[in-house]
Structures are given as structure tokens and as C-alpha cells.
Design a protein around this motif. Structure first.
Motif, mmCIF file in Angstrom:
data_model
loop_
_atom_site.group_PDB
_atom_site.id
_atom_site.type_symbol
_atom_site.label_atom_id
_atom_site.label_comp_id
_atom_site.label_asym_id
_atom_site.label_seq_id
_atom_site.Cartn_x
_atom_site.Cartn_y
_atom_site.Cartn_z
ATOM 1 N N GLU A 176 0.846 -1.200 0.000
ATOM 2 C CA GLU A 176 0.000 0.000 0.000
ATOM 3 C C GLU A 176 0.880 1.248 0.000
ATOM 4 O OE1 GLU A 176 -1.936 1.175 3.760
ATOM 5 O OE2 GLU A 176 -3.770 1.465 2.614
ATOM 6 N N ARG B 204 -6.036 8.343 2.439
ATOM 7 C CA ARG B 204 -6.837 8.225 3.663
ATOM 8 C C ARG B 204 -7.189 9.622 4.193
ATOM 9 N NH1 ARG B 204 -8.853 4.778 3.588
ATOM 10 N NH2 ARG B 204 -7.554 2.971 3.991
ATOM 11 N N ALA C 3 -1.649 2.041 11.766
ATOM 12 C CA ALA C 3 -2.899 2.090 12.529
ATOM 13 C C ALA C 3 -2.690 1.363 13.851
ATOM 14 C CB ALA C 3 -4.021 1.433 11.730
HETATM 15 O O1 LIG Z 1 -7.182 0.846 5.851
HETATM 16 C C1 LIG Z 1 -6.103 0.552 6.271
HETATM 17 C C2 LIG Z 1 -5.969 -0.284 7.431
HETATM 18 C C3 LIG Z 1 -5.171 0.368 8.483
HETATM 19 O O2 LIG Z 1 -5.890 1.447 8.938
HETATM 20 C C4 LIG Z 1 -5.015 -0.645 9.634
HETATM 21 O O3 LIG Z 1 -5.865 -0.627 10.509
HETATM 22 O O4 LIG Z 1 -4.110 -1.463 9.622
HETATM 23 C C5 LIG Z 1 -3.842 0.801 7.894
HETATM 24 C C6 LIG Z 1 -4.024 1.679 6.687
HETATM 25 O O5 LIG Z 1 -2.767 1.973 6.088
HETATM 26 C C7 LIG Z 1 -4.870 1.025 5.668
HETATM 27 O O6 LIG Z 1 -5.170 1.920 4.630
#
Ligand SMILES: O=C1C[C@@](O)(C(=O)O)C[C@@H](O)[C@@H]1O
Length: 680
Positions: free
Chosen positions: A182, A226, A375
Motif C-alpha cells: 500500500e 486516507r 494504525a
Molecule cells: O485501511 C487501512 C488499514 C489500516 O488502517 C489498519 O488498521 O491497519 C492501515 C491503513 O494503512 C490502511 O489503509
């Protein structure tokens, strides 16, 4: 039209009768019609695209000429000329803007907007395989999403770098165990002249960052913008900003775009209409701490995401174990009601970590080498595997390498991979003894699968009643898998070698470059050549000419032996030569490489700026010492040449995927093998 082998399916009912191979018509055998725009003096890129596509090319100054020209010819035109004639463009071809990032011309966003796609590249270091990957995806000739939906578990590594340059030195190690990578566009920090960083990075900066990443990874890319409310940095006051950045991601050929569910329906619909071969991940995050998995609105959220999403992702912050149970209940009920699209659901925060191990679709993973976690509660691939093992979800198995001494470096690689990913399995190496030894190993209590090198003749292994289509057609088993079917343990004989050969062939050329073209195959026997024939047929190759053997088995249609010099004269020029001869005989191919040396407009050796044109492919499957290396001769005669190390590395990638369900980058296999160019 070319025929293509369908190789994927396997079932225990496909027992080993000598069946006909399933063949499928493929529309991708058609040669794509393209018009490429380029900057002044940068028409070399047109030759490269045409070479990767295996098609002739021309540059032109008039759109009328393009419209009247043959569909199979790739046209290139200076962008300034195209702009002045834009009114007469009839959309009869896929229109791609190419832009040389380290060239003299500035990028003009208005040109990009009027094109279907945009390809960004550098000439200081040029990555031809990136052209092949970009074209294969946008033309629908590969489908990474379809491949990933067949995996039992998938992960994505969420990178959090402000500048992708920082990721590059460690990219191979970072992405071991990841199925996709990602790029968090909202976390990119574009330096400004006054020393600060921009709130939203410019499209120019984002495009270049994405280009850098894609040049260095073979993993599908997930492009994420995001928003601030969902733990990101993209401002939410103008939803059109998301539309603009996500549309560009489609034009740049990203495999996935992450589309947040809060965006107006109109924007989500327009993105879905334009997505081409990119896939949409519908994303929903709730950080309120009040989300309820079992509330009726939660199902509605899934249903809304499913309208345009190829994957629906719902991640929420929780505080209690109870909410983990509720998510697992929701996961089961929603996927029973709607098996498609796949649901990626997890609970964020430390309490939710359990669900990061239970989720099977695109679980985000982190790595100790990343600057920060993306996250709360994120785990690494190794942590997830350890947790799965301790919960009894990943039993410790013995994975075997059965073979000759030669394959021990492959064995070492398996061990490295198990360590890196904290897999509980043990790697065992067994010398291949005559008669019944393999059957005996299969019966051991913790047997979890094996690779067999050299491969086993399928017909001589009655203890392997189920074969994959590929193993059945090729007649050889190089991988034994263990699967549970109706509570019973079933052994499946598979073949990974053909995939290694196919991956090698499609590294620098798109699949349609092979369709309908001739191939020449040298081997001592049909058995030595059958994985190559299968790989070639899976690419829709035309006639296969053979030297050294006559094909008689299920793959023998359109396979013709060459018996004399007269035969040679009458045959179509081969686009591919594969030698499956042993090392001591490998020089037999040299006169052929010289005879069919590469010249002419579709293969004139070198494009400008060191961008290599070749137009023809040579693969030498022999390993072991020899006085003269046919690869060197092939390269100097203009061929794109690959050796057994390339094929072995791809085959190992495939075996690890089959045996332990983990994805390892090709470059990591090469790196970890630590023996110069390759593994064996
Ligand atoms: O949507 C997600 C999941 C996420 O938020 C996580 O909870 O690991 C991490 C983000 O980079 C990703 O776009």
C-alpha cells in the motif's frame, strides 16, 4: 485465434487418466491498438512499448494517419502535435501519455487528463519489466486480483514513508509475506521551496513516488488517500480532490485504489465506471469506539460498499473482547449471505489484535523497518503467524525437499523464509532413494508438503491420485500439497516449474507478444520439455518446433519436430527459443541463436538512452558448469536471455506460495540465495 491452456483447476475427481488438456479461447490473443504520446526527442519509448508488445511501430505527425493505419501497429506521436489535432481524435485506440520524469520536458496535466492512461519512467535507470507490468495490467492480460482471490489468506504491507526513496533499500525484506503493497499517498510529504512540506502532495510528486515504488516491486500496488477523519491526512472539505487523485491512480495502472465509503455516491460511481482493470477496495473506518458489529446498519454499510467495491473493508476501533466475538459472527454471517465481494474486517487497537489474525482478506501488516505503524494494533506478518500457531490455527508441519544434493541451496532458502516469517514449520531434506521412498515420506504423521527435484513422473506415483491440470498435462510432479477435503487428507501432485518458466517469459514481454508466434524447443526428451511446452501454450503461442525429440503426449497438438535443414528453412522464425538440453550439450543451440539473430525495426538491439530492444527471447534451462555460456552469446546476438537461475527463482516463489501460502518477492529469493545471479 490463439488457444490458451487453462491450468489452474485441481480436483480429486480429475484422476490420472490420459485426458485431453482443457483449452480456452482467449481474446487477449488480439494485438492491442495503441497510440502513445511522447515529448519531443523521446520517441525511443514507442519502440520499447512495441517491443514489449511484440508489435511493429511507427511515429507519425498526423492523427489521420493513425486512424487509417493497421490496428496492430503501435503509433507514437509528439504530444504537442496531438494536442493541436485533438478535435479529430476518434478514440479508436487506447491513448497513453508517456512522460520521461528525468527528461527535459515538464509534465502537462491537461494532456494526462485527455488520455486513457499515463506511463511515467526514468531513462537514467530504465525498467523494461515495469513497462511489461503496466501494459499487461491495463490491457487486461494479467489479473493479480483474480490470482489473489484464490489464496486462502492475503496480506498487504502498509508503507508509511513520507518519501518512498527511504523504503527502497529494504523493500525486498519489508515485503516478504506480503501479497500487495500500500502506498499511503496522504502520508507522502513533498518538500517545498521554503523548507516546509505540502499539506497535500502534488500529483507530480505522487506520480513520481508511485513510479519509484513500482520500479522496485513486483507486488500489486494499493493506492490510498486516507482522509483526516479515518486516521489519514487527506483533507475532507473537497471530495473532488479524492476523485482527481484516484482517477490518476487508475490512469497510472495501479492494481487497487482505496475508495472511502463516505465519498459521495456520484464520485464512487464515476470511479467504478472508469476503473478499467484496476480494482476498488471500498474502505470504511470508525474510530468513535461506539461501533456495533451486530447493529442492522452494519450490514447496510457492507451492502453500500459492495455496490462498487471489489473488496469491502470495514475497520473499527474497539475496547472489549466481546466486540471481537461480534466481528467474527458478522464475518461469518455476511460472507454466507454475500460470498462476493470478499470482506476484510478487523478491529483496531490492542484489544482488536486477535481479529488481525482471524481476518483472511488483505490483512494490513507492518514491519519493524517501517518508520511507524499505520494504525493502532497493527502486527507484522511474523507476529500474525506466531499468533496463529499458538491458537492452533497453523499447526507445525514438516515440509520436505526431496531430491538430489544439487537442491540444498533451495532447502536453505526455505529455512530462511520460515525464520523470517516465524512459520512454525520444520524443513526436512530427504535424498531421493529408489522405489517407494516418496510414498513412505508422504505417510509420515506431520508431512505438510514437499518439493521434488528432479520432478517425479506422474504416471509412476499411484499414491498421488489427484493431480492439478498442469501436473496431469505435463506428466510431472515437482510439488506435493496436502489439502483437507470433506475432513479427509488429500495429497495433490502439482507442477510449479511451468509457472517459473511462464513468469520468466512474461517478465519483459506481455502475454499477447507470444500469441500466434513460433517457438523452438530443444531437449533430449519430451519429458524434459513438457513444462516449457505447457508454459508456452498458456501464453497462446503458435507452432512449437522441436529439436531432439518428437512430442506424443497430450501437449503434442501444434508441436512439430524439425528433422532437417530443409525443415528449418521452411519454418516460421521463432520468437522464443528454449533449450532444455543438459549443460554438456547446451552449445548445440549456439548456431540457432546466431542464425536467428535479432535485427530489423522490431528488434534493433538498442534503443536510445540504454533502453534495450530485443524482440526475441532465449531461455536456457541448463545448470552446471560449461566452457561457453549460451546466455552470453544470445545476449550479444540481440536476444533477451534468461538462465536457469531466473526460472528457478520464480519456481521457488511459486512453490513457497503453494506449500505454505506465503508470498516472497523474486528479488528476495535471489538475494537470500546469496550466490551471485541466482539460486542453484
Ligand atoms: O485501511 C487501512 C488499514 C489500516 O488502517 C489498519 O488498521 O491497519 C492501515 C491503513 O494503512 C490502511 O489503509
Amino acid at each position: 485465434m490463439a488457444t490458451m491452456i487453462q491450468a489452474e483447476s485441481v480436483s480429486t475427481t480429475q484422476l490420472k487418466e490420459v485426458g485431453t488438456v482443457q483449452v480456452q479461447e482467449i481474446p487477449s490473443g488480439d494485438k492491442p491498438a495503441l497510440l502513445l504520446l511522447h515529448g519531443e526527442g523521446e520517441d525511443d519509448i514507442v519502440g520499447i512499448f512495441a517491443d514489449v508488445l511484440g508489435q511493429p511501430w511507427e511515429t507519425t505527425t498526423s492523427l489521420e494517419q493513425v486512424k487509417a493505419g493497421p490496428q496492430g501497429t503501435i503509433y507514437g506521436m509528439r504530444s504537442s502535435l496531438a494536442v493541436s489535432q485533438a478535435g479529430s481524435w476518434d478514440q479508436s485506440r487506447v491513448l497513453i501519455n508517456t512522460h520521461c520524469v528525468d527528461g527535459p520536458h515538464p509534465r502537462d496535466d491537461s494532456i494526462t487528463e485527455s488520455c486513457d492512461f499515463e506511463y511515467l519512467y526514468t531513462v537514467s535507470t530504465f525498467f523494461r519489466r515495469d513497462v511489461a507490468r503496466f501494459l499487461s495490467l491495463i490491457l487486461g492480460q494479467i489479473s493479480p486480483h483474480r490470482d489473489l482471490t484464490k489464496k486462502a489468506r492475503t496480506t498487504l504491507i502498509s508503507t508509511t514513508f513520507p518519501d518512498v526513496h527511504a523504503a527502497l533499500p529494504n523493500l525486498d525484506i519489508l515485503s516478504v509475506g506480503a501479497d500487495a503493497i500500500e502506498i499511503r499517498v496522504d502520508l507522502l510529504e513533498e518538500p517545498l521551496k521554503d523548507g516546509s512540506v505540502s499539506k497535500v502532495p502534488s500529483l507530480k510528486y505522487v506520480g513520481e513516488q508511485l513510479m519509484l515504488l513500482r520500479q522496485r516491486t513486483e507486488l500489486p500496488i494499493i493506492y490510498t488517500t486516507r482522509c483526516t477523519k479515518e486516521n489519514g491526512r487527506f483533507p475532507m472539505d473537497d471530495p473532488n480532490l479524492f476523485f482527481k487523485y484516484l482517477t490518476r491512480a487508475i490512469q497510472w495502472g495501479c492494481e487497487y485504489i482505496d475508495v472511502e465509503l463516505w465519498l459521495p455516491e456520484d464520485i464512487r460511481r464515476k470511479l467504478a465506471e472508469r476503473k478499467g482493470c484496476s480494482k476498488i477496495i471500498s474502505a470504511f473506518h470508525d474510530f468513535s469506539g461506539n461501533f456495533k458489529w451486530l447493529a442492522p446498519e452494519t450490514q447496510t454499510l457492507f451492502e453500500r460498499g459492495a455496490v462498487y467495491g471489489d473488496i469491502v473493508k470495514m475497520y473499527v476501533l474497539v475496547n472489549s473482547m466481546q466486540e471481537n466475538m461480534e466481528l467474527e459472527y458478522f464475518r461469518t454471517t455476511i460472507q454466507t449471505k454475500y460470498p462476493h465481494p470478499p470482506f476484510s474486517g478487523l478491529n483496531m487497537g490492542p484489544t482488536g489484535q486477535l481479529t488481525r489474525t482471524m481476518n483472511k482478506i488483505f490483512t494490513p501488516i507492518t514491519h519493524p523497518l517501517l518508520p511507524m505503524i499505520a494504525a493502532p494494533g497493527q502486527l507484522s506478518a511474523a507476529q500474525i503467524n506466531s499468533a496463529l500457531h499458538s491458537m492452533g490455527q497453523m499447526p507445525k508441519l514438516d515440509i520436505y525437499g526431496i531430491g538430489s544434493f544439487r537442491s540444498t541451496s533451495q532447502a536453505m532458502f526455505f529455512e530462511k523464509c520460515f525464520n523470517e516469517l516465524s512459520l512454525p514449520h520444520q524443513f526436512m531434506f530427504a535424498e531421493r532413494a529408489p522405489k517407494a521412498s516418496i510414498e513412505y515420506i508422504l505417510r509420515r504423521p506431520k508431512f505438510g508438503g514437499a518439493y521434488i527435484s528432479p520432478p517425479l513422473v506422474a504416471a509412476s506415483a499411484p499414491y498421488l491420485p489427484a493431480l492439478s491440470n498442469a501436473a496431469r498435462a505435463i506428466g510431472q510432479v515437482d510439488t506435493v500439497l496436502v489439502r483437507q477435503e470433506s475432513g479427509q487428507q488429500v495429497f495433490i501432485g502439482d507442477n510449479a516449474t511451468w509457472k517459473g518458466i511462464r513468469a520468466t517469459l512474461s517478465r519483459d514481454f506481455v502475454p499477447s507478444a507470444y500469441s500466434g508466434r513460433a517457438a523452438l524447443l530443444l531437449a533430449n526428451s519430451e519429458a524434459d520439455a513438457s513444462a516449457s511446452i505447457f508454459a508456452l501454450k498458456s501464453l497462446g503461442i503458435g507452432p512449437v518446433y522441436t529439436i531432439g525429440f518428437k512430442a506424443k503426449g497430450s501437449l503434442s497438438t501444434e508441436v512439430e519436430p524439425v528433422r532437417s535443414v530443409e525443415d528449418m528453412k521452411r519454418l516460421e522464425q521463432p520468437f522464443v527459443i528454449i533449450s532444455a538440453l543438459p549443460a554438456e550439450k547446451s552449445l548445440v543451440v549456439v548456431p540457432l541463436l546466431k542464425h536467428y539473430r535479432v535485427n530489423g525495426k522490431t528488434g534493433s538491439g538498442m534503443g536510445g538512452h540504454g533502453m534495450k530492444l530485443s524482440g526475441k527471447v532465449f531461455v536456457d534451462l541448463a545448470s552446471g558448469p560449461r566452457k561457453v555460456d549460451p546466455l552470453d552469446i544470445a545476449t550479444s546476438a540481440g536476444w533477451t536471455a534468461y538462465g536457469s537461475a531466473d526460472v528457478s527463482a520464480w519456481t521457488t516463489v511459486e512453490m513457497i506460495r503453494l506449500l505454505v501460502g506465503q508470498n516472497t518477492p523474486y528479488d528476495f529469493v535471489q538475494l537470500a540465495s546469496g550466490v551471485g545471479r541466482g539460486l542453484f
